[in-house]
Design a protein around this motif. Sequence first.
Motif, PDB file in Angstrom:
ATOM      1  N   ILE A 117       0.825  -1.213   0.000  1.00 57.05           N
ATOM      2  CA  ILE A 117       0.000   0.000   0.000  1.00 57.05           C
ATOM      3  C   ILE A 117       0.861   1.265   0.000  1.00 57.05           C
ATOM      4  CG2 ILE A 117      -1.982  -1.120   1.071  1.00 57.05           C
ATOM      5  CD1 ILE A 117      -1.268   0.199   3.694  1.00 57.05           C
ATOM      6  N   SER A 118       2.079   1.167   0.530  1.00 52.91           N
ATOM      7  CA  SER A 118       2.983   2.315   0.455  1.00 52.91           C
ATOM      8  C   SER A 118       3.364   2.620  -0.987  1.00 52.91           C
ATOM      9  CB  SER A 118       4.245   2.046   1.270  1.00 52.91           C
ATOM     10  OG  SER A 118       3.942   1.939   2.636  1.00 52.91           O
ATOM     11  N   SER A 119       3.480   1.575  -1.788  1.00 54.44           N
ATOM     12  CA  SER A 119       3.909   1.763  -3.179  1.00 54.44           C
ATOM     13  C   SER A 119       2.790   2.292  -4.074  1.00 54.44           C
ATOM     14  CB  SER A 119       4.421   0.429  -3.745  1.00 54.44           C
ATOM     15  OG  SER A 119       3.361  -0.501  -3.892  1.00 54.44           O
ATOM     16  N   ILE A 120       1.520   2.180  -3.635  1.00 53.91           N
ATOM     17  CA  ILE A 120       0.420   2.627  -4.507  1.00 53.91           C
ATOM     18  C   ILE A 120      -0.396   3.761  -3.899  1.00 53.91           C
ATOM     19  CG2 ILE A 120       0.172   0.313  -5.489  1.00 53.91           C
ATOM     20  CD1 ILE A 120      -2.495   0.141  -3.793  1.00 53.91           C
ATOM     21  N   GLN A 121       0.004   4.305  -2.760  1.00 50.41           N
ATOM     22  CA  GLN A 121      -0.864   5.205  -2.016  1.00 50.41           C
ATOM     23  C   GLN A 121      -1.223   6.485  -2.773  1.00 50.41           C
ATOM     24  OE1 GLN A 121       1.046   7.075   1.470  1.00 50.41           O
ATOM     25  NE2 GLN A 121       2.903   5.993   0.869  1.00 50.41           N
ATOM     26  N   LYS A 122      -0.469   6.842  -3.801  1.00 50.87           N
ATOM     27  CA  LYS A 122      -0.792   8.032  -4.587  1.00 50.87           C
ATOM     28  C   LYS A 122      -1.432   7.684  -5.923  1.00 50.87           C
ATOM     29  CE  LYS A 122       2.780  10.911  -2.473  1.00 50.87           C
ATOM     30  NZ  LYS A 122       3.949  11.791  -2.700  1.00 50.87           N
ATOM     31  N   ASN A 123      -1.693   6.417  -6.138  1.00 50.09           N
ATOM     32  CA  ASN A 123      -2.256   5.935  -7.400  1.00 50.09           C
ATOM     33  C   ASN A 123      -3.737   5.622  -7.187  1.00 50.09           C
ATOM     34  OD1 ASN A 123      -3.065   4.444  -9.637  1.00 50.09           O
ATOM     35  ND2 ASN A 123      -1.081   3.422  -9.871  1.00 50.09           N
ATOM     36  N   SER A 124      -4.606   6.545  -7.586  1.00 50.25           N
ATOM     37  CA  SER A 124      -6.034   6.387  -7.298  1.00 50.25           C
ATOM     38  C   SER A 124      -6.627   5.156  -7.989  1.00 50.25           C
ATOM     39  CB  SER A 124      -6.808   7.637  -7.717  1.00 50.25           C
ATOM     40  OG  SER A 124      -6.652   7.882  -9.099  1.00 50.25           O
ATOM     41  N   THR A 125      -6.157   4.852  -9.196  1.00 52.57           N
ATOM     42  CA  THR A 125      -6.661   3.667  -9.899  1.00 52.57           C
ATOM     43  C   THR A 125      -6.299   2.396  -9.133  1.00 52.57           C
ATOM     44  OG1 THR A 125      -6.463   4.769 -12.030  1.00 52.57           O
ATOM     45  CG2 THR A 125      -6.599   2.366 -12.058  1.00 52.57           C
ATOM     46  N   ALA A 126      -5.037   2.328  -8.687  1.00 56.08           N
ATOM     47  CA  ALA A 126      -4.584   1.159  -7.931  1.00 56.08           C
ATOM     48  C   ALA A 126      -5.376   1.007  -6.639  1.00 56.08           C
ATOM     49  CB  ALA A 126      -3.096   1.278  -7.628  1.00 56.08           C
ATOM     50  N   ILE A 127      -5.698   2.121  -6.008  1.00 63.05           N
ATOM     51  CA  ILE A 127      -6.456   2.074  -4.750  1.00 63.05           C
ATOM     52  C   ILE A 127      -7.873   1.572  -5.008  1.00 63.05           C
ATOM     53  CG2 ILE A 127      -7.461   3.493  -2.916  1.00 63.05           C
ATOM     54  CD1 ILE A 127      -4.880   5.282  -3.310  1.00 63.05           C
ATOM     55  N   ASP A 128      -8.496   2.071  -6.082  1.00 60.74           N
ATOM     56  CA  ASP A 128      -9.854   1.635  -6.408  1.00 60.74           C
ATOM     57  C   ASP A 128      -9.907   0.131  -6.679  1.00 60.74           C
ATOM     58  OD1 ASP A 128     -10.799   4.207  -6.156  1.00 60.74           O
ATOM     59  OD2 ASP A 128     -10.683   4.666  -8.292  1.00 60.74           O
ATOM     60  N   VAL A 129      -8.976  -0.342  -7.496  1.00 66.57           N
ATOM     61  CA  VAL A 129      -8.944  -1.762  -7.854  1.00 66.57           C
ATOM     62  C   VAL A 129      -8.645  -2.616  -6.623  1.00 66.57           C
ATOM     63  CG1 VAL A 129      -7.727  -3.523  -9.194  1.00 66.57           C
ATOM     64  CG2 VAL A 129      -8.303  -1.326 -10.247  1.00 66.57           C
ATOM     65  N   SER A 130      -7.659  -2.194  -5.856  1.00 66.85           N
ATOM     66  CA  SER A 130      -7.239  -2.980  -4.691  1.00 66.85           C
ATOM     67  C   SER A 130      -8.311  -2.990  -3.606  1.00 66.85           C
ATOM     68  CB  SER A 130      -5.930  -2.418  -4.124  1.00 66.85           C
ATOM     69  OG  SER A 130      -4.920  -2.435  -5.101  1.00 66.85           O
ATOM     70  N   GLY A 131      -8.922  -1.826  -3.388  1.00 64.78           N
ATOM     71  CA  GLY A 131      -9.971  -1.751  -2.371  1.00 64.78           C
ATOM     72  C   GLY A 131     -11.152  -2.630  -2.714  1.00 64.78           C
ATOM     73  N   SER A 132     -11.568  -2.593  -3.964  1.00 67.03           N
ATOM     74  CA  SER A 132     -12.689  -3.433  -4.393  1.00 67.03           C
ATOM     75  C   SER A 132     -12.345  -4.915  -4.229  1.00 67.03           C
ATOM     76  CB  SER A 132     -13.039  -3.143  -5.857  1.00 67.03           C
ATOM     77  OG  SER A 132     -13.498  -1.821  -6.005  1.00 67.03           O
ATOM     78  N   TYR A 133     -11.111  -5.274  -4.561  1.00 66.68           N
ATOM     79  CA  TYR A 133     -10.699  -6.676  -4.455  1.00 66.68           C
ATOM     80  C   TYR A 133     -10.679  -7.128  -2.996  1.00 66.68           C
ATOM     81  CZ  TYR A 133      -7.884 -10.915  -5.032  1.00 66.68           C
ATOM     82  OH  TYR A 133      -7.439 -12.213  -5.016  1.00 66.68           O
ATOM     83  N   LEU A 134     -10.157  -6.296  -2.126  1.00 65.99           N
ATOM     84  CA  LEU A 134     -10.095  -6.651  -0.704  1.00 65.99           C
ATOM     85  C   LEU A 134     -11.495  -6.837  -0.112  1.00 65.99           C
ATOM     86  CD1 LEU A 134      -7.209  -4.262   0.345  1.00 65.99           C
ATOM     87  CD2 LEU A 134      -7.155  -6.758   0.512  1.00 65.99           C
ATOM     88  N   GLN A 135     -12.429  -5.987  -0.527  1.00 68.06           N
ATOM     89  CA  GLN A 135     -13.804  -6.140  -0.049  1.00 68.06           C
ATOM     90  C   GLN A 135     -14.439  -7.411  -0.613  1.00 68.06           C
ATOM     91  OE1 GLN A 135     -16.315  -2.466   0.361  1.00 68.06           O
ATOM     92  NE2 GLN A 135     -14.608  -1.511  -0.737  1.00 68.06           N
ATOM     93  N   LYS A 136     -14.131  -7.685  -1.882  1.00 75.71           N
ATOM     94  CA  LYS A 136     -14.695  -8.866  -2.528  1.00 75.71           C
ATOM     95  C   LYS A 136     -14.285 -10.151  -1.814  1.00 75.71           C
ATOM     96  CE  LYS A 136     -14.582 -11.365  -6.943  1.00 75.71           C
ATOM     97  NZ  LYS A 136     -14.014 -11.396  -8.312  1.00 75.71           N
ATOM     98  N   ILE A 137     -13.029 -10.218  -1.363  1.00 73.61           N
ATOM     99  CA  ILE A 137     -12.536 -11.440  -0.716  1.00 73.61           C
ATOM    100  C   ILE A 137     -12.696 -11.396   0.805  1.00 73.61           C
ATOM    101  CG2 ILE A 137     -10.913 -11.917  -2.583  1.00 73.61           C
ATOM    102  CD1 ILE A 137      -8.666 -10.798  -0.872  1.00 73.61           C
ATOM    103  N   GLY A 138     -13.332 -10.320   1.311  1.00 77.78           N
ATOM    104  CA  GLY A 138     -13.639 -10.252   2.737  1.00 77.78           C
ATOM    105  C   GLY A 138     -12.506  -9.799   3.628  1.00 77.78           C
ATOM    106  N   GLU A 139     -11.475  -9.188   3.043  1.00 78.32           N
ATOM    107  CA  GLU A 139     -10.346  -8.682   3.848  1.00 78.32           C
ATOM    108  C   GLU A 139     -10.620  -7.226   4.235  1.00 78.32           C
ATOM    109  OE1 GLU A 139      -7.722 -10.087   5.111  1.00 78.32           O
ATOM    110  OE2 GLU A 139      -8.099 -12.091   4.296  1.00 78.32           O
ATOM    111  N   TYR A 140     -11.594  -7.043   5.140  1.00 74.48           N
ATOM    112  CA  TYR A 140     -12.064  -5.698   5.455  1.00 74.48           C
ATOM    113  C   TYR A 140     -11.059  -4.891   6.277  1.00 74.48           C
ATOM    114  CZ  TYR A 140     -16.390  -7.674   3.740  1.00 74.48           C
ATOM    115  OH  TYR A 140     -17.332  -8.282   2.955  1.00 74.48           O
ATOM    116  N   THR A 141     -10.322  -5.565   7.147  1.00 78.20           N
ATOM    117  CA  THR A 141      -9.337  -4.833   7.957  1.00 78.20           C
ATOM    118  C   THR A 141      -8.240  -4.263   7.069  1.00 78.20           C
ATOM    119  OG1 THR A 141      -9.773  -6.272   9.862  1.00 78.20           O
ATOM    120  CG2 THR A 141      -7.718  -5.018   9.879  1.00 78.20           C
ATOM    121  N   TRP A 142      -7.768  -5.038   6.113  1.00 78.47           N
ATOM    122  CA  TRP A 142      -6.763  -4.537   5.173  1.00 78.47           C
ATOM    123  C   TRP A 142      -7.352  -3.452   4.264  1.00 78.47           C
ATOM    124  CZ3 TRP A 142      -3.354  -9.184   3.090  1.00 78.47           C
ATOM    125  CH2 TRP A 142      -2.433  -9.544   4.084  1.00 78.47           C
ATOM    126  N   ALA A 143      -8.598  -3.608   3.865  1.00 78.30           N
ATOM    127  CA  ALA A 143      -9.244  -2.594   3.028  1.00 78.30           C
ATOM    128  C   ALA A 143      -9.333  -1.270   3.789  1.00 78.30           C
ATOM    129  CB  ALA A 143     -10.635  -3.065   2.626  1.00 78.30           C
TER     130      ALA A 143
END
Length: 602
Positions: A117-143
Amino acid sequence: MKYKIVNLFVFFTISIVGFSQTDYFKLGKEYYNNGDFEKAAATYSEVVKKEENLPKVYDTYLSTLYKLKNYPEAEKIIKKMIKMTAPDNYTYRIDYALFYKQQNLTEKAEKEFSSFISSIQKNSTAIDVSGSYLQKIGEYTWAKQLYLQARKNFDRYAYCFQLSTIYNRLGETDNMLDELLNYLNQHPEEIEPIQNVFQNELETDEQFSAFETKVYDRINKDPSQIIYNQLLLWLNIQRRNFSKAFTQAKAIDKRSHETGTQVMEVGNIALENKDYDAAAMCYQFIADTYKDSYAYTVARRMLIQTREEQIKNTFPVEKSKIVGLINDYNQLIKENGRTAYTLESLRNMALLHAFYLDKKDTAIVILQSLIENPYTENRLRGKAKIDLGDIYLLTGEPWESTLLYSQVEKDFKEDPLGHEAKLRNAKLYYYRGEFLLAQEQLDVLKLATTREISNDAIQMSVFITENSGLDSTTDALRDYSAIELLIFQRKYNEALVASNMLLMAYPHHELTDDVYWLQATILRQTGKPTEALEMLKKISTGYADDLLGDDALFTSAQIYEFDLKDNAKAMQLYQDFLVKYTNSVYVVEARKRYRILRGDKI
């Protein structure tokens, strides 16, 4: 074990010769679904020898390897996918952090994810994709960690909606509400979908109260933000606290210069929910504040109509008060003339004459003049025709009634007013014992666009169906519907005699509790609340789990509160009701009445 796996691979290498690529995929999936993970792994290992096949089987193959605890191979395919999809390899880098988590190597997993997350924190596209994926797989604390870290690089309101969903999943209700309010602050145009979220997530009185406190805090910090007043207005309407809703509508009206639009709406909803005091406050405010606007005349009429509803629902109804209402309507028309805003009063006057003063001829003259008046708006003319049909039913002229109902049906096809007329025709057939004709009308109305009409049609249709043919005839239902007609015609003594005869003729019939309900209704309306309670008690004790069980207990509490003024007994019954009928449509009102009687500030 090593010998077994080697032989297994040889077996699959030989056995799948001649299979197409699609066959490999299907075979691997079939083994996986059947729990044959070793065979699935062997099949997929052959499939991914062609590198371009790996993305097609990656998820299932990785899951298979985890089932077999084959972590070296799992790491190998994750790294391969990271390399193949770079630089847009966000989900696979998350999978690599999860790879350590899968082995309970928590520290390594957290370190890997933090690095990601440090490597993508300024990349809004990466955050959107990663956040959606984390929610999809139920990793809410990481999301949550991802979005909160990313927020530092954007603004304090970034990702409010996503975080609200995550906090909800994590059971952090307080934080969820804060995020939704933050989102609404930035996107006031989204108030309706946000209200839907609140409606779905807030369940208990405590949750609603906590939410209300939060919104008040926001108003105190930022009084200029009108969206919070709109939210409180909605909240209090949901809780049927119309006095507080009036306060918020008044504040919105003052700042938006709406000439009482929202206050009028609150008054109408309060009137519909029988909160006459709150409705009167709303209409009085408009009448006092906007004397030079069209809303003034409407508010004056609605004030009289509010008193009318209150008088008609205070039993027994006093004729002197009915006469007073008619005088008030006449005075309103005298002061303002016969305009579009006062003609509705003529309807009210006609119905009061017909149903409460037994002056049916006077009512007919008024309604006919309204129908024939060229300045009468079409919908009002349609309503007047339905009213006139009702009065002809009072006078025992059903053919005149059905003629008028049918005219409105024809003039207002596919319109709620036309549906209302059709429902009247269905009831007329029902009163006359013509149940098949009634059902034909009701079958059409079940699909009506207006929920209230549709529900009434469904309820009436089910009632006819359930009580037809129980004794190979419809005699009992025919007698029952005739009693309902007598009640509609205000022939209460005849209705009581007929209902007692029905009970004697059909002891222990399915209609018995319904007959008790009719008797309770008659007795209450004729000023005999104690006797009405006896009928309701028969339902509450003998038919508590049937359809009328909750109606009987709730109405008993209402009689003790409003008719007998026994607040202690009313409180007890409301409390019993809330425990016994948690899913009843009366729950909100019962809870409100209980809290008022207890002395709560609501």
